[in-house]
Structure formats: structure tokens, C-alpha cells
Design a protein around this motif. Structure first.
Motif, PDB file in Angstrom:
ATOM      1  N   GLN A 256       0.938  -1.236  -0.147  1.00 36.00           N
ATOM      2  CA  GLN A 256      -0.039  -0.133  -0.223  1.00 36.00           C
ATOM      3  C   GLN A 256       0.844   1.324   0.115  1.00 36.00           C
ATOM      4  N   ARG A 257       1.998   1.343   0.968  1.00 37.53           N
ATOM      5  CA  ARG A 257       2.641   2.642   1.030  1.00 37.53           C
ATOM      6  C   ARG A 257       3.679   2.708  -0.206  1.00 37.53           C
ATOM      7  N   GLY A 260       1.624   1.722  -3.816  1.00 32.57           N
ATOM      8  CA  GLY A 260       0.745   2.271  -4.294  1.00 32.57           C
ATOM      9  C   GLY A 260      -0.626   1.590  -4.420  1.00 32.57           C
ATOM     10  N   MET A 261      -0.755   0.518  -4.115  1.00 34.44           N
ATOM     11  CA  MET A 261      -1.813  -0.375  -4.235  1.00 34.44           C
ATOM     12  C   MET A 261      -3.063  -0.122  -3.488  1.00 34.44           C
ATOM     13  N   SER A 262      -4.272  -0.144  -3.675  1.00 28.78           N
ATOM     14  CA  SER A 262      -5.379  -0.088  -2.841  1.00 28.78           C
ATOM     15  C   SER A 262      -5.794  -1.466  -2.338  1.00 28.78           C
ATOM     16  N   MET A 263      -6.363  -1.274  -1.124  1.00 29.25           N
ATOM     17  CA  MET A 263      -6.816  -2.497  -0.303  1.00 29.25           C
ATOM     18  C   MET A 263      -7.569  -3.458  -1.328  1.00 29.25           C
ATOM     19  N   ASP A 264      -8.310  -3.160  -2.116  1.00 29.97           N
ATOM     20  CA  ASP A 264      -8.986  -3.924  -3.055  1.00 29.97           C
ATOM     21  C   ASP A 264      -8.189  -4.629  -3.999  1.00 29.97           C
ATOM     22  N   GLU A 265      -7.088  -4.079  -4.526  1.00 29.44           N
ATOM     23  CA  GLU A 265      -6.050  -4.277  -5.256  1.00 29.44           C
ATOM     24  C   GLU A 265      -5.398  -5.530  -4.731  1.00 29.44           C
ATOM     25  N   ASP A 267      -6.085  -7.299  -1.929  1.00 30.74           N
ATOM     26  CA  ASP A 267      -7.116  -8.373  -1.716  1.00 30.74           C
ATOM     27  C   ASP A 267      -7.121  -9.116  -2.772  1.00 30.74           C
TER      28      ASP A 267
END
Length: 402
Positions: A256-257, A260-265, A267
Motif C-alpha cells: 500500500q505505502r 501504491g496499491m489499494s486495499m481492493d487491489e 485483496d
């Protein structure tokens, strides 16, 4: 005549699998699958095992309500309709029962409400399971509907195995703990393994390896689960077809940090683009074997990672149980991939584990031993039968009153 038939329903997000079983002699009367529900390309395959007739239907099936009505119509065509006085109950697979449901349960409004409350920890499965139950209740409101939970078998785990080492107040508030899954399979296979050894389940310690596209291990002491590899969700544990299994939780923060991936990505990555598929682009063990035999190093590394994790769990559960009577392989890979079984126990002779090459190469539909004669620990192949387990639990609950 007492009602002795159980209809087993497994309602997935876009499919319904079913079997009609006569519990007098565990005879399957009909089986079928409706898939791609909600699409224009829905498919429905129904087989009447009493006549041998198979019917396949193609065309749009709008929703689960329409799917179950189609199932009822096909059963009726074979004289096996839902209105039959011989139908004792409908047994439903429900993936997540939390800590509330520790055994098969006759469904009422309170049960429906609790299954609905568990949707946040099983968002892909419990909604579909609920839809199937509600539709079946509408079709036969007078008939007992029994929920059989994937998590129930694992509720016997001690707190030392079920708890994560995080703040207990936060964990309790959000129901964060290890629940485990594939419970009906682990229950069936551990009991069948004991019978294969000529012993009662309460006298046997078994490590069960359920190896399919989803994979899980369990340590079963005297018929009771004391540890299992899946956790809050089916993501934890073994390397699977498309799921990562165990990994450092900080990987998520890093992706994430830094990534740069989102939580959905993330998952999606961990559930659908990891495991064997993420490692080598294939999640079919047969294809991975073919590629390894052709000298593909990417496939070989994926397989070695898969086996390394598997051996770690065998060793860990050996330590948890203290003494082990058998290691049982089941599900698609466990039952059919002799080379996986051989690799999983290779080098574990010190634990009493080995396979006999000739025995291991034999394929069949019956439980069998693949370890050498006189082995200290039996290595078994035990085909799983989750539908029969659901039917057995359902009938044990309602059959005596039918």
C-alpha cells in the motif's frame, strides 16, 4: 414409510451444486450442477442415477430462485420431486458459522439472522448460502432446512490455537480469530481414515491434508480438531492455486505505502493472483507437472515452494499432536497427484513417514494406504465426500423425527 432422503444444496455465488441421497443405504439418487447463474450462458447438468439419464440445459437462469426451481422441476421429472413424502430434509452447506454454530442446526429466523451477521467475515460465501436457504424454504416451508457449517468442525480448537496474538479487546470486538474452513471435508476424512486403520476415531490422531485449488491442513486428535491452517478467512496457511497462504502481514502495508496499491487491489492479488498461479502462471497441478517434466524452472520453483510449505505444516502438526497414526491426503490434488504425496513426505523417514512407490501410483475411488507395509505412521489417500458428510449430519439431526 419413514422419510429417508436428504437433498444436499451447495449454493455458491453463481452456482448451485446438489445431490439427492437416500440415507437408508447412502445411495445417491440424483446429482447436478447449475452454473453461471445470472448470465446469458447459464448451464445446467442434471443426472438421475436411478435411471442413468443425463440432461443438459443451456440458456439464461436469472438468479438462485430460478435455479432452484429448475432443480425442483428436473427432480420431479424423475419422480424425485421436492414434494415427495420420502424427503426428510434439505441440508445446506454454509461456509462461515463463526463461534456460534458448533454443529448442524435446523434453520429458523434466528439462525438466518446470525448467518447474515457473519457476512463481513465471509462476504463471498455467506450471502449465496443464505439465498439458497431462503429459496429452499420458500419451496418447502414445511420441511426442515439444516445448515451444516464449514467452520463447525474447527470450533474444538483450544484458544491457544484459535487466538491471534493481537489486542484481545479489538479482536473480540471485530470477531478476529482463527475459524478454519473445509471442516466437513476434514471431519469426513479424519473419520474415514480411522475406519481404514480399523480403529475408532477417538483412538486415532490424524493430520488431514485437503489439497485442491483451495488447500488446508488440520491436526485431529481423537476425532476433534486441535489446529487448522486456514484462519479468519480461507487465505491463511498452505500455498494454494491462487491464494498466497501465510505471509508477513507487513507485506500488505508495504504494497500500500510503497507500491501504491489499494486495499481492493491487494485483496485481489493475494486471493486471485498469488499461490501457484502467481508464482508460475498456472494453478493446475497437472500442467505444472507437465512443465516441470519439460524442464520449466519457473514451474519447478513454484512446486518446491508449495511442497516446502506443506512439509512445514506436517512437521508443525506432528509436534502439536505429539503422536501421529496417519497422514491423510484428500481433495483433487491430494487424491490424484501421486508426485505431490511423494514429495510431501520425502525426507521425513525420521518421523515414520514414507510412501511405497507401487502403492502410491495406484489410482482409485476408495480409501487406501500408500505407505510401506508395517510403516510406523500410515500415509493414506482418502477421497473426500463433503456432500455425504452434510447428508449424514443432516439426517442424524432430523431423521429420527421424520
Amino acid at each position: 414409510m419413514n422419510a429417508t432422503r436428504v437433498l444436499v444444496l451447495n449454493s455458491g455465488s453463481s452456482s448451485v451444486k446438489y445431490q439427492l441421497i437416500d440415507m437408508r443405504d447412502a445411495t445417491r439418487l440424483a446429482v447436478g450442477l447449475v452454473e453461471r447463474i445470472g448470465e446469458q450462458t447459464s448451464r445446467f447438468k442434471h443426472t438421475c442415477l436411478t435411471s442413468g439419464d443425463t440432461r443438459e440445459l443451456d440458456g439464461p437462469i436469472a438468479d438462485h430462485d430460478a435455479a432452484l426451481k429448475a432443480v425442483a422441476e428436473e427432480l420431479a421429472r424423475d419422480g424425485l420431486g421436492l414434494d415427495s413424502p420420502e424427503l426428510a430434509a434439505i441440508g445446506h452447506r454454509v461456509v462461515h458459522g463463526g463461534m456460534f454454530f458448533t454443529e448442524p442446526t435446523v434453520v429458523d429466523d434466528a439462525v438466518l439472522h446470525e448467518i447474515e451477521r457473519l457476512i463481513p467475515v465471509a462476504p463471498l460465501h455467506n450471502p449465496a448460502n443464505l439465498t439458497g436457504i431462503r429459496t429452499a424454504m420458500a419451496l418447502r416451508p414445511d420441511l426442515p432446512q439444516v445448515a451444516v457449517f464449514d467452520t463447525a468442525f474447527h470450533t474444538t480448537m483450544p484458544e491457544s490455537a484459535a487466538r491471534y496474538a493481537i489486542d484481545t479487546k479489538i479482536a473480540d470486538r471485530h470477531r478476529v480469530r482463527r475459524y478454519g474452513f473445509h471442516g466437513t471435508s476434514h471431519a469426513y476424512v479424519s473419520r474415514a481414515t480411522a475406519h481404514l486403520l480399523g480403529k475408532a476415531p477417538e483412538d486415532v490422531n490424524v493430520i488431514v491434508l485437503h489439497l485442491g485449488n483451495g488447500a488446508s491442513a488440520s491436526a485431529v486428535r481423537g476425532g476433534r480438531c486441535v489446529d487448522t491452517s486456514m484462519g479468519l478467512t480461507p487465505l491463511e496457511g498452505l500455498v494454494m492455486g491462487t491464494r498466497s497462504g501465510d505471509l508477513d502481514p507487513a507485506v500488505i502495508f508495504h504494497l500500500q505505502r510503497v507500491g501504491g496499491m489499494s486495499m481492493d487491489e491487494i485483496d485481489t492479488l493475494l486471493n486471485k493472483r498469488s499461490g501457484l498461479f502467481g508464482l508460475c502462471g498456472d494453478n493446475d497441478m497437472r500442467e505444472i507437472q507437465r512443465r516441470m517434466e519439460a524442464g520449466d524452472e519457473e514451474a519447478r520453483l513454484a512446486f518446491e515452494i508449495y511442497v516446502h510449505r506443506l512439509k512445514k505444516y506436517i512437521g508443525a502438526y506432528y509436534a502439536v499432536l505429539g503422536t501421529v497414526d496417519a497422514v491423510a491426503f484428500t481433495a483433487g490434488v491430494g487424491e490424484n497427484a501421486a508426485f505431490v504425496r511423494e514429495a510431501a513426505v520425502e525426507g521425513l523417514a525420521g518421523l515414520g513417514l514414507a510412501v511405497d512407490g507401487a502403492r502410491n501410483a495406484v489410482r482409485g475411488d476408495e480409501p487406501r494406504l500408500v505407505s510401506p507395509e508395517g510403516a510406523r505412521v500410515a500415509v493414506a489417500v482418502v477421497p473426500t465426500d463433503e456432500e455425504m458428510e452434510i447428508a449424514t449430519q443432516t439426517y442424524a439431526l432430523v431423521g429420527k423425527n421424520s
